[in-house]
Scaffold this motif. Structure first.
Motif, PDB file in Angstrom:
ATOM      1  N   ALA A  54     -10.767   5.178 -12.649  1.00 15.91           N
ATOM      2  CA  ALA A  54     -10.863   5.062 -11.193  1.00 15.91           C
ATOM      3  C   ALA A  54      -9.680   5.827 -10.608  1.00 15.91           C
ATOM      4  O   ALA A  54      -8.692   6.100 -11.299  1.00 15.91           O
ATOM      5  CB  ALA A  54     -10.845   3.610 -10.751  1.00 15.91           C
ATOM      6  N   HIS A  55      -9.796   6.154  -9.340  1.00 20.08           N
ATOM      7  CA  HIS A  55      -8.740   6.942  -8.690  1.00 20.08           C
ATOM      8  C   HIS A  55      -7.788   6.081  -7.862  1.00 20.08           C
ATOM      9  O   HIS A  55      -6.703   6.557  -7.490  1.00 20.08           O
ATOM     10  CB  HIS A  55      -9.369   7.990  -7.777  1.00 20.08           C
ATOM     11  N   GLY A  56      -8.186   4.839  -7.567  1.00 20.16           N
ATOM     12  CA  GLY A  56      -7.332   3.971  -6.775  1.00 20.16           C
ATOM     13  C   GLY A  56      -7.878   2.559  -6.750  1.00 20.16           C
ATOM     14  O   GLY A  56      -9.004   2.311  -7.216  1.00 20.16           O
ATOM     15  N   MET A  57      -7.079   1.637  -6.222  1.00 22.33           N
ATOM     16  CA  MET A  57      -7.497   0.239  -6.143  1.00 22.33           C
ATOM     17  C   MET A  57      -7.068  -0.355  -4.807  1.00 22.33           C
ATOM     18  O   MET A  57      -5.997  -0.020  -4.275  1.00 22.33           O
ATOM     19  CB  MET A  57      -6.872  -0.569  -7.291  1.00 22.33           C
ATOM     20  N   VAL A  58      -7.915  -1.240  -4.296  1.00 24.06           N
ATOM     21  CA  VAL A  58      -7.616  -1.999  -3.083  1.00 24.06           C
ATOM     22  C   VAL A  58      -7.759  -3.477  -3.414  1.00 24.06           C
ATOM     23  O   VAL A  58      -8.784  -3.902  -3.945  1.00 24.06           O
ATOM     24  CB  VAL A  58      -8.571  -1.612  -1.927  1.00 24.06           C
ATOM     25  N   ALA A  59      -6.717  -4.258  -3.113  1.00 25.00           N
ATOM     26  CA  ALA A  59      -6.741  -5.706  -3.351  1.00 25.00           C
ATOM     27  C   ALA A  59      -5.818  -6.372  -2.352  1.00 25.00           C
ATOM     28  O   ALA A  59      -5.130  -5.705  -1.580  1.00 25.00           O
ATOM     29  CB  ALA A  59      -6.315  -6.026  -4.785  1.00 25.00           C
ATOM     30  N   GLY A  60      -5.806  -7.708  -2.362  1.00 23.88           N
ATOM     31  CA  GLY A  60      -4.934  -8.450  -1.461  1.00 23.88           C
ATOM     32  C   GLY A  60      -5.667  -9.303  -0.444  1.00 23.88           C
ATOM     33  O   GLY A  60      -5.047 -10.036   0.316  1.00 23.88           O
TER      34      GLY A  60
ATOM     35  N   ILE B  96      -0.193   0.373   3.575  1.00 24.38           N
ATOM     36  CA  ILE B  96      -0.307   1.452   2.597  1.00 24.38           C
ATOM     37  C   ILE B  96       0.914   1.361   1.701  1.00 24.38           C
ATOM     38  O   ILE B  96       2.053   1.368   2.182  1.00 24.38           O
ATOM     39  CB  ILE B  96      -0.353   2.811   3.311  1.00 24.38           C
ATOM     40  N   ILE B  97       0.690   1.239   0.414  1.00 25.80           N
ATOM     41  CA  ILE B  97       1.806   1.113  -0.523  1.00 25.80           C
ATOM     42  C   ILE B  97       2.349   2.507  -0.850  1.00 25.80           C
ATOM     43  O   ILE B  97       1.599   3.414  -1.188  1.00 25.80           O
ATOM     44  CB  ILE B  97       1.381   0.380  -1.801  1.00 25.80           C
TER      45      ILE B  97
ATOM     46  N   GLU C 276       0.279   5.965  -8.574  1.00 27.23           N
ATOM     47  CA  GLU C 276      -1.157   6.037  -8.296  1.00 27.23           C
ATOM     48  C   GLU C 276      -1.462   5.263  -7.022  1.00 27.23           C
ATOM     49  O   GLU C 276      -0.716   4.349  -6.644  1.00 27.23           O
ATOM     50  CB  GLU C 276      -1.973   5.458  -9.460  1.00 27.23           C
ATOM     51  N   PRO C 277      -2.574   5.585  -6.336  1.00 27.40           N
ATOM     52  CA  PRO C 277      -2.903   4.907  -5.079  1.00 27.40           C
ATOM     53  C   PRO C 277      -3.433   3.483  -5.297  1.00 27.40           C
ATOM     54  O   PRO C 277      -4.576   3.285  -5.690  1.00 27.40           O
ATOM     55  CB  PRO C 277      -3.994   5.795  -4.462  1.00 27.40           C
ATOM     56  N   ILE C 278      -2.592   2.513  -5.085  1.00 26.68           N
ATOM     57  CA  ILE C 278      -2.970   1.101  -5.154  1.00 26.68           C
ATOM     58  C   ILE C 278      -2.466   0.445  -3.881  1.00 26.68           C
ATOM     59  O   ILE C 278      -1.260   0.444  -3.609  1.00 26.68           O
ATOM     60  CB  ILE C 278      -2.387   0.422  -6.402  1.00 26.68           C
TER      61      ILE C 278
ATOM     62  N   THR D  10      -7.035   5.091   0.893  1.00 21.81           N
ATOM     63  CA  THR D  10      -6.758   5.134  -0.545  1.00 21.81           C
ATOM     64  C   THR D  10      -7.436   6.339  -1.184  1.00 21.81           C
ATOM     65  O   THR D  10      -6.845   7.022  -2.040  1.00 21.81           O
ATOM     66  CB  THR D  10      -7.231   3.835  -1.221  1.00 21.81           C
ATOM     67  N   ALA D  11      -8.652   6.621  -0.760  1.00 22.27           N
ATOM     68  CA  ALA D  11      -9.373   7.775  -1.287  1.00 22.27           C
ATOM     69  C   ALA D  11      -8.671   9.082  -0.899  1.00 22.27           C
ATOM     70  O   ALA D  11      -8.577  10.002  -1.713  1.00 22.27           O
ATOM     71  CB  ALA D  11     -10.816   7.766  -0.761  1.00 22.27           C
ATOM     72  N   VAL D  12      -8.181   9.146   0.331  1.00 25.62           N
ATOM     73  CA  VAL D  12      -7.461  10.357   0.776  1.00 25.62           C
ATOM     74  C   VAL D  12      -6.156  10.502  -0.010  1.00 25.62           C
ATOM     75  O   VAL D  12      -5.780  11.615  -0.395  1.00 25.62           O
ATOM     76  CB  VAL D  12      -7.213  10.313   2.293  1.00 25.62           C
TER      77      VAL D  12
END
Length: 332
Positions: free
Chosen positions: A118-124, A298-299, A304-306, A325-327
């Motif tokens: 995968a290229h990134g993750m979103v959580a929280g 945005i972290i 990597e984009p997480i 995150t995708a960008v």
């Protein structure tokens, strides 16, 4: 908002795979379907497949096109266990402990990003920031030359006289409770980079305090003043100044009066708060009382984009952060 439209259009131009680690949350399921409809990313939801599909049916949500992976029964378990063991064996972890760890969706999702599945993750949406970031620190770690991970929020204001046509970046609002001078300086530099890379800003960074250019004496003021000196030394190409009060940073007439020698006073588009209390309170005041849209957090600083959601997030918040995150993944 044009800014979010721009993010979504850019995300759609080169689809990236983004992991949603919290498949047991209704907002996550609804957001996954919306992202699939908008075609801004390829979504992978982590969780028990039958449960997620049943929930989606209950909510009236179509998850066609969305991949669902169960971390407890995935073909990747052995690979992720071995990879994580190698990363953490110096800490005395056993392979059994490594396997238990990576079956946690937050660790599993981070391993997906680490192994380029995968290229990134979103959580929280469900988990606290510390729980989201812990696997990141252990697995993907920080970018080269960066030691301080921080967060930024893109604030879209109704009053277009502030920032860049009403768009500003606030930091740090989610990660570092009490940054020292070196950490504050690094936060300022990485936030300027975020403003440049994501928003195409010419960043004008104000490092905030209750003092403007020595008007007050206190150890907290000294911390910010020292941070300004470090940031200016380490990134002389950037416009970073302070310490300054908020009105001096944002209001031209006040900036000229309180900080006449500053090239950014009264014109700041990036605000660096001195600590997490002020940053978190500040962005929520602007969001709730001034009616601004807060996009993020945005972290910043990870390899990597997480990205980390607020637990009070809406479906649209998740969709928007997914596009960002995708960008970020495109910009790597």
């Amino acid at each position: 908002m044009d800014i979010l439209k721009n993010f979504k259009e850019k995300a759609a131009s080169d689809l990236k795979t983004i992991v949603f680690a919290e498949g047991n949350d209704e907002r996550i399921i609804r957001a996954a379907a919306e992202v699939e409809t908008e075609k801004t990313a390829q979504i992978v939801i982590l969780g028990q497949k039958e449960e997620i599909q049943s929930s989606a049916q209950t909510y009236g949500v179509d998850l066609t096109g969305v991949e669902i992976i169960d971390p407890q029964a995935s073909e990747y378990i052995a690979e992720f266990r071995d990879e994580f063991y190698e990363l953490r064996k110096h800490k005395g972890i056993s392979k059994a402990e490594a396997e238990k760890a990576i079956k946690d969706p937050l660790y599993f999702g981070t391993m997906m990003v680490y192994t380029k599945k995968a290229h990134g993750m979103v959580a929280g949406a469900v988990n606290a920031t510390a729980n989201v970031l812990r696997p990141s620190f252990q697995i993907v770690k920080t970018k080269a030359g960066i030691s301080t991970v921080s967060s930024a929020l893109i604030m879209v204001l109704k009053d277009k006289s502030f920032g860049e046509d009403g768009v500003m970046v606030f930091s740090d609002c989610a990660v570092n409770p009490a940054p020292n001078s070196e950490q504050l300086a690094e936060i300022a530099i990485t936030t300027a980079d975020t403003a440049q890379s994501l928003l195409d800003f010419d960043p004008k960074v104000a490092m905030l305090s209750f003092s403007t250019m020595g008007s007050a004496k206190h150890e907290n003021v000294d911390n910010v003043r020292n941070a300004v000196e470090i940031a200016q030394k380490n990134a002389p190409h950037l416009k970073i100044d302070g310490e300054m009060q908020l009105d001096a940073a944002l209001v031209e007439s006040v900036g000229k009066r309180k900080a006449p020698e500053s090239e950014i006073a009264g014109e700041a588009n990036v605000l660096i708060f001195p600590d997490l209390q002020s940053g978190n309170i500040g962005y929520k005041l602007v969001q709730r009382i001034a009616g601004a849209d807060a996009v993020g957090p945005i972290i910043q600083g990870l390899a990597e984009p997480i990205n980390d959601l607020s637990r009070g997030c809406s479906v649209s918040d998740i969709v928007n952060l997914t596009a960002i995150t995708a960008v970020q993944a495109q910009n790597k």
